[in-house]
Design a protein around this motif. Structure first.
Motif, PDB file in Angstrom:
ATOM      1  N   GLN A   1       0.746  -1.075  -0.248  1.00 23.81           N
ATOM      2  CA  GLN A   1       0.092  -0.019   0.084  1.00 23.81           C
ATOM      3  C   GLN A   1       0.619   1.199  -0.293  1.00 23.81           C
ATOM      4  O   GLN A   1       0.313   2.321  -0.215  1.00 23.81           O
ATOM      5  N   THR A   2       2.170   1.190   0.155  1.00 31.90           N
ATOM      6  CA  THR A   2       2.832   2.338   0.510  1.00 31.90           C
ATOM      7  C   THR A   2       3.451   2.799  -0.802  1.00 31.90           C
ATOM      8  O   THR A   2       4.467   1.937  -1.300  1.00 31.90           O
ATOM      9  N   SER A   3       3.441   3.679  -1.639  1.00 30.80           N
ATOM     10  CA  SER A   3       4.000   4.112  -2.657  1.00 30.80           C
ATOM     11  C   SER A   3       5.200   5.070  -2.498  1.00 30.80           C
ATOM     12  O   SER A   3       5.132   6.029  -1.554  1.00 30.80           O
ATOM     13  N   LEU A   4       6.275   4.745  -2.815  1.00 33.74           N
ATOM     14  CA  LEU A   4       7.525   5.390  -2.692  1.00 33.74           C
ATOM     15  C   LEU A   4       8.211   6.099  -4.048  1.00 33.74           C
ATOM     16  O   LEU A   4       8.235   5.728  -4.770  1.00 33.74           O
ATOM     17  N   ALA A   5       8.236   7.495  -3.743  1.00 33.00           N
ATOM     18  CA  ALA A   5       8.530   8.385  -4.774  1.00 33.00           C
ATOM     19  C   ALA A   5       9.859   7.756  -5.516  1.00 33.00           C
ATOM     20  O   ALA A   5      10.197   7.761  -6.688  1.00 33.00           O
ATOM     21  N   GLY A   6      11.059   7.079  -4.642  1.00 33.76           N
ATOM     22  CA  GLY A   6      12.236   6.534  -4.975  1.00 33.76           C
ATOM     23  C   GLY A   6      12.057   5.306  -5.972  1.00 33.76           C
ATOM     24  O   GLY A   6      12.948   4.962  -6.610  1.00 33.76           O
ATOM     25  N   LEU A   7      11.009   4.840  -5.853  1.00 39.32           N
ATOM     26  CA  LEU A   7      10.691   3.662  -6.767  1.00 39.32           C
ATOM     27  C   LEU A   7       9.530   4.110  -7.827  1.00 39.32           C
ATOM     28  O   LEU A   7       8.935   3.255  -8.462  1.00 39.32           O
TER      29      LEU A   7
END
Length: 64
Positions: A25-31
């Motif tokens: 559920q956690t979207s990560l900018a670095g990905l």
């Protein structure tokens, strides 16, 4: 780093149940605004994923 190592680290820092939810559920900018699970499916190296997770969770340098 192998995928099993990535999951072991996530489980150690987030707990086994929450690590699964967080990875889904956690979207990560670095990905590229992807979740851990989406990044794995896209073929992003586990080492790259871990570095982004490490930064997002603000873990100590020794955990890098």
């Amino acid at each position: 780093m192998r995928e099993t190592d990535l999951w072991a680290r996530l489980n150690r820092h987030l707990g086994s149940a929450y690590a699964q939810v967080w990875a889904d559920q956690t979207s990560l900018a670095g990905l590229g605004n992807r979740t851990v699970r989406d990044a794995l499916r896209a073929g992003v190296p586990c080492k790259t994923i871990w570095r982004v997770v490490w930064e997002a969770l603000e873990l100590p340098a020794i955990e890098r």
